[in-house]
Write an enzyme that holds these catalytic residues in place. Sequence first.
Site, PDB file in Angstrom:
ATOM      1  N   GLY A  43       0.607  -1.222   4.368  1.00 47.16           N
ATOM      2  CA  GLY A  43       1.170   0.085   4.073  1.00 47.16           C
ATOM      3  C   GLY A  43       1.913   0.705   5.227  1.00 47.16           C
ATOM      4  O   GLY A  43       3.124   0.907   5.174  1.00 47.16           O
ATOM      5  N   HIS A  44       1.206   1.004   6.315  1.00 49.27           N
ATOM      6  CA  HIS A  44       1.811   1.786   7.395  1.00 49.27           C
ATOM      7  C   HIS A  44       3.006   1.072   8.030  1.00 49.27           C
ATOM      8  O   HIS A  44       4.101   1.635   8.139  1.00 49.27           O
ATOM      9  CB  HIS A  44       0.766   2.098   8.468  1.00 49.27           C
ATOM     10  CG  HIS A  44       1.282   2.975   9.569  1.00 49.27           C
ATOM     11  ND1 HIS A  44       1.331   4.347   9.458  1.00 49.27           N
ATOM     12  CD2 HIS A  44       1.805   2.670  10.782  1.00 49.27           C
ATOM     13  CE1 HIS A  44       1.851   4.850  10.569  1.00 49.27           C
ATOM     14  NE2 HIS A  44       2.146   3.859  11.384  1.00 49.27           N
ATOM     15  N   GLU A  72      -8.572   0.679  -3.346  1.00 52.04           N
ATOM     16  CA  GLU A  72      -9.521   0.616  -2.246  1.00 52.04           C
ATOM     17  C   GLU A  72     -10.340   1.904  -2.200  1.00 52.04           C
ATOM     18  O   GLU A  72      -9.851   2.972  -2.565  1.00 52.04           O
ATOM     19  CB  GLU A  72      -8.794   0.490  -0.907  1.00 52.04           C
ATOM     20  CG  GLU A  72      -7.925  -0.722  -0.745  1.00 52.04           C
ATOM     21  CD  GLU A  72      -7.202  -0.717   0.594  1.00 52.04           C
ATOM     22  OE1 GLU A  72      -6.697  -1.787   0.985  1.00 52.04           O
ATOM     23  OE2 GLU A  72      -7.129   0.349   1.236  1.00 52.04           O
ATOM     24  N   ARG A 112      -8.667   8.848  -1.495  1.00 48.90           N
ATOM     25  CA  ARG A 112      -9.769   9.485  -0.786  1.00 48.90           C
ATOM     26  C   ARG A 112     -10.187  10.773  -1.496  1.00 48.90           C
ATOM     27  O   ARG A 112      -9.396  11.366  -2.238  1.00 48.90           O
ATOM     28  CB  ARG A 112      -9.361   9.764   0.659  1.00 48.90           C
ATOM     29  CG  ARG A 112      -9.122   8.484   1.461  1.00 48.90           C
ATOM     30  CD  ARG A 112      -8.694   8.783   2.887  1.00 48.90           C
ATOM     31  NE  ARG A 112      -8.474   7.540   3.619  1.00 48.90           N
ATOM     32  CZ  ARG A 112      -9.420   6.852   4.243  1.00 48.90           C
ATOM     33  NH1 ARG A 112     -10.664   7.302   4.224  1.00 48.90           N
ATOM     34  NH2 ARG A 112      -9.155   5.731   4.879  1.00 48.90           N
ATOM     35  N   HIS A 148      -5.452   3.905  -1.890  1.00 48.78           N
ATOM     36  CA  HIS A 148      -6.796   4.270  -1.414  1.00 48.78           C
ATOM     37  C   HIS A 148      -6.976   5.760  -1.703  1.00 48.78           C
ATOM     38  O   HIS A 148      -6.637   6.609  -0.879  1.00 48.78           O
ATOM     39  CB  HIS A 148      -6.928   3.983   0.080  1.00 48.78           C
ATOM     40  CG  HIS A 148      -8.309   4.186   0.614  1.00 48.78           C
ATOM     41  ND1 HIS A 148      -8.773   3.523   1.727  1.00 48.78           N
ATOM     42  CD2 HIS A 148      -9.332   4.978   0.213  1.00 48.78           C
ATOM     43  CE1 HIS A 148     -10.025   3.894   1.975  1.00 48.78           C
ATOM     44  NE2 HIS A 148     -10.369   4.787   1.068  1.00 48.78           N
ATOM     45  N   ARG A 169       5.052  18.323   1.640  1.00 54.86           N
ATOM     46  CA  ARG A 169       5.776  19.427   1.014  1.00 54.86           C
ATOM     47  C   ARG A 169       5.418  19.454  -0.465  1.00 54.86           C
ATOM     48  O   ARG A 169       5.012  18.451  -1.046  1.00 54.86           O
ATOM     49  CB  ARG A 169       7.288  19.220   1.169  1.00 54.86           C
ATOM     50  CG  ARG A 169       7.770  19.127   2.599  1.00 54.86           C
ATOM     51  CD  ARG A 169       7.782  20.470   3.294  1.00 54.86           C
ATOM     52  NE  ARG A 169       8.777  21.344   2.697  1.00 54.86           N
ATOM     53  CZ  ARG A 169      10.077  21.360   3.050  1.00 54.86           C
ATOM     54  NH1 ARG A 169      10.521  20.514   3.967  1.00 54.86           N
ATOM     55  NH2 ARG A 169      10.915  22.195   2.474  1.00 54.86           N
ATOM     56  N   HIS A 178      -3.487  11.728   0.577  1.00 56.14           N
ATOM     57  CA  HIS A 178      -2.268  10.949   0.346  1.00 56.14           C
ATOM     58  C   HIS A 178      -2.187  10.605  -1.134  1.00 56.14           C
ATOM     59  O   HIS A 178      -1.628  11.392  -1.901  1.00 56.14           O
ATOM     60  CB  HIS A 178      -2.152   9.730   1.270  1.00 56.14           C
ATOM     61  CG  HIS A 178      -3.446   9.116   1.708  1.00 56.14           C
ATOM     62  ND1 HIS A 178      -4.354   8.562   0.844  1.00 56.14           N
ATOM     63  CD2 HIS A 178      -3.960   8.970   2.959  1.00 56.14           C
ATOM     64  CE1 HIS A 178      -5.372   8.081   1.533  1.00 56.14           C
ATOM     65  NE2 HIS A 178      -5.175   8.317   2.811  1.00 56.14           N
ATOM     66  N   ASN A 189       0.846  -1.183   0.000  1.00 49.91           N
ATOM     67  CA  ASN A 189       0.000   0.000   0.000  1.00 49.91           C
ATOM     68  C   ASN A 189       0.890   1.245   0.000  1.00 49.91           C
ATOM     69  O   ASN A 189       1.724   1.413   0.896  1.00 49.91           O
ATOM     70  CB  ASN A 189      -0.913  -0.021   1.223  1.00 49.91           C
ATOM     71  CG  ASN A 189      -1.976   1.045   1.180  1.00 49.91           C
ATOM     72  OD1 ASN A 189      -1.700   2.205   0.873  1.00 49.91           O
ATOM     73  ND2 ASN A 189      -3.213   0.671   1.496  1.00 49.91           N
ATOM     74  N   THR A 225      -8.467   6.460   8.765  1.00 51.82           N
ATOM     75  CA  THR A 225      -8.141   5.209   8.092  1.00 51.82           C
ATOM     76  C   THR A 225      -9.332   4.265   8.241  1.00 51.82           C
ATOM     77  O   THR A 225     -10.261   4.535   9.015  1.00 51.82           O
ATOM     78  CB  THR A 225      -6.863   4.579   8.690  1.00 51.82           C
ATOM     79  OG1 THR A 225      -6.484   3.431   7.919  1.00 51.82           O
ATOM     80  CG2 THR A 225      -7.082   4.175  10.146  1.00 51.82           C
ATOM     81  N   HIS A 228      -4.504  -4.421   7.493  1.00 52.52           N
ATOM     82  CA  HIS A 228      -4.553  -3.368   8.499  1.00 52.52           C
ATOM     83  C   HIS A 228      -3.669  -3.729   9.688  1.00 52.52           C
ATOM     84  O   HIS A 228      -3.904  -4.722  10.364  1.00 52.52           O
ATOM     85  CB  HIS A 228      -5.975  -3.075   8.987  1.00 52.52           C
ATOM     86  CG  HIS A 228      -6.175  -1.605   9.266  1.00 52.52           C
ATOM     87  ND1 HIS A 228      -6.473  -0.686   8.291  1.00 52.52           N
ATOM     88  CD2 HIS A 228      -6.069  -0.900  10.407  1.00 52.52           C
ATOM     89  CE1 HIS A 228      -6.577   0.519   8.801  1.00 52.52           C
ATOM     90  NE2 HIS A 228      -6.318   0.425  10.090  1.00 52.52           N
ATOM     91  N   ASP A 229      -2.655  -2.926   9.886  1.00 53.59           N
ATOM     92  CA  ASP A 229      -1.742  -3.046  11.026  1.00 53.59           C
ATOM     93  C   ASP A 229      -1.042  -4.403  11.095  1.00 53.59           C
ATOM     94  O   ASP A 229      -0.746  -4.912  12.180  1.00 53.59           O
ATOM     95  CB  ASP A 229      -2.476  -2.764  12.339  1.00 53.59           C
ATOM     96  CG  ASP A 229      -2.979  -1.329  12.413  1.00 53.59           C
ATOM     97  OD1 ASP A 229      -2.389  -0.468  11.736  1.00 53.59           O
ATOM     98  OD2 ASP A 229      -3.957  -1.070  13.128  1.00 53.59           O
TER      99      ASP A 229
END
Length: 250
Positions: free
Chosen positions: A223-224, A76, A46, A44, A19, A51, A8, A106, A200-201
């Site tokens: 991703g994260h 997503e 949004r 994803h 920036r 992002h 992700n 999220t 997720h996580d």
Amino acid sequence: MPTTLSVNLNAIAMLRNRRDLPWPNVEALGRIALQSGASGLTVHPRPDQRHIRFSDLPVIRNLIDDEFPKAEFNIEGYPTEEFLDLCRGAAPEQVTLVPDDPSQATSDHGWDFRKHQAFLTDVVAKLKKMGTRVSLFADGDGDAEAVKIAKATGADRIELYTGPYGGCYDAPEREGPILEALGKTADAALAIDLGVNAGHDLTVANLPPLVKRIPKLAEVSIGHGLTADALEYGMAETVRRFCRACGQKI
């Protein structure tokens, strides 16, 4: 088949967007991820483009088509008409539908399949006409009846929301029951030929137990945690570490 990894790119894009500069470069890091063993890229987009930007989608599509034709593009999002138009233009191999409010930081829950069955059935049909595989974000709470409703919408897969499982990083005593509930949800889906993804996580530490409990887990989207590790290990080595955690020989 071992579980595949889709990287992700949202967290990378979020860093870029802090920036008015072109780095970190989403395309370049996506390329490194695919060169290093990832099977696909996830975004994803949004509505506020905080992002991933809409302009990133054709860039990623072209990267996959031109350099990694066996890789998959997974998009997503909540199925607004604008989102469906983005999917139509980007032609992803997979679309993962999530029940997010635009204001959410999220994704934090799966669909209420009983409440939204008719809505999802209509959206899934539209996406299938585009030729894409469809996955539905689902709570991993062991609700077999909800899984049957997800299948009835025409979806190809569910994606297990693993946030509560990932949240056990500092409370290992809670991990077992949550993992078993995720496993029971996957068992119910696989029993009716509904594929299972997860996301997720997820981390290098908690992936192996998940894959062991759900050996037919098709794909994880990360991703994260992956981006955080990339700050320490670099993107290439981080992707290899996550692929190995998925059970791949790499």
